[in-house]
Enzyme design. Structure first.
Site, PDB file in Angstrom:
ATOM      1  N   ASP A 138      -3.619  -9.577 -18.673  1.00  0.00           N
ATOM      2  CA  ASP A 138      -4.365  -8.515 -19.341  1.00  0.00           C
ATOM      3  C   ASP A 138      -3.534  -7.256 -19.174  1.00  0.00           C
ATOM      4  O   ASP A 138      -3.100  -6.938 -18.052  1.00  0.00           O
ATOM      5  CB  ASP A 138      -5.742  -8.325 -18.714  1.00  0.00           C
ATOM      6  CG  ASP A 138      -6.711  -9.429 -19.102  1.00  0.00           C
ATOM      7  OD1 ASP A 138      -6.602  -9.930 -20.233  1.00  0.00           O
ATOM      8  OD2 ASP A 138      -7.574  -9.768 -18.282  1.00  0.00           O
ATOM      9  N   ASP A 180     -16.609 -17.721 -23.401  1.00  0.00           N
ATOM     10  CA  ASP A 180     -16.693 -16.831 -22.248  1.00  0.00           C
ATOM     11  C   ASP A 180     -18.006 -17.088 -21.535  1.00  0.00           C
ATOM     12  O   ASP A 180     -19.076 -17.019 -22.150  1.00  0.00           O
ATOM     13  CB  ASP A 180     -16.610 -15.378 -22.707  1.00  0.00           C
ATOM     14  CG  ASP A 180     -15.311 -15.093 -23.456  1.00  0.00           C
ATOM     15  OD1 ASP A 180     -14.291 -15.729 -23.130  1.00  0.00           O
ATOM     16  OD2 ASP A 180     -15.317 -14.245 -24.353  1.00  0.00           O
TER      17      ASP A 180
END
Length: 169
Positions: free
Chosen positions: A134, A11
């Site tokens: 998501d 990330d």
């Protein structure tokens, strides 16, 4: 017997590797390993078969400032690199594909501009283009979990499967 492939995620925020908890960078997790390229090398040394790279700057603000880092990651490891974060149009897709990624995971474009997504999907195919979702309480959310869509994930999954999408993340 079916096998499960665990894909480590790198990330990136502000050009650095950060720890993200449940996809939320706002929890003020400490950065670790700081250098995303070095982190990719570490994962490869640990026998990772693929890497998933998330550009949180791109997902939230939509800059392309981390594309050079993605290119460096791709040239530093001999395993496939999957990318997601901040890709909104065909020009973005072309630019990120030129970094050497093996697969592009799209979310916002697939939902907000299905016509453009379909065109790109048809150009690159199901091996190169996947969709990431998501989900909170059965609803798809976008832009770093900051925007609710009102879309049920199962309904949307069926819709994009009709386009030919074979892989969801």
């Amino acid at each position: 017997m079916k096998r499960l492939l665990v894909i480590p995620s790198i990330d990136i925020k502000d050009g650095k590797t950060v720890r993200i908890v449940q996809g939320i960078p706002e929890l003020n997790c400490k950065e670790y390993g700081s250098d995303p390229v070095e982190m990719a090398r570490i994962w490869r040394a640990e026998n990772a078969k693929m890497l998933h790279v998330v550009d949180f700057d791109g997902a939230i603000e939509y800059p392309k400032r981390n594309f050079k880092i993605i290119e460096e990651i791709c040239s530093s490891v001999i395993i496939p690199v999957e990318f997601t974060g901040g890709i909104r149009n065909a020009e973005d897709v072309k630019m990120i594909m030129e970094t050497g990624i093996s697969r592009l995971s799209l979310a916002t474009m697939a939902i907000e501009n299905t016509k453009e997504f379909t065109k790109i999907f048809n150009q690159y195919g199901p091996e190169k283009i996947v969709v990431s979702l998501d989900i909170i309480d059965d609803e798809i959310i976008l832009r770093g979990k900051r925007k609710k869509t009102g879309l049920n994930y199962l309904d949307f999954a069926k819709q994009i499967a009709d386009i030919g999408v074979e892989r969801l993340i």
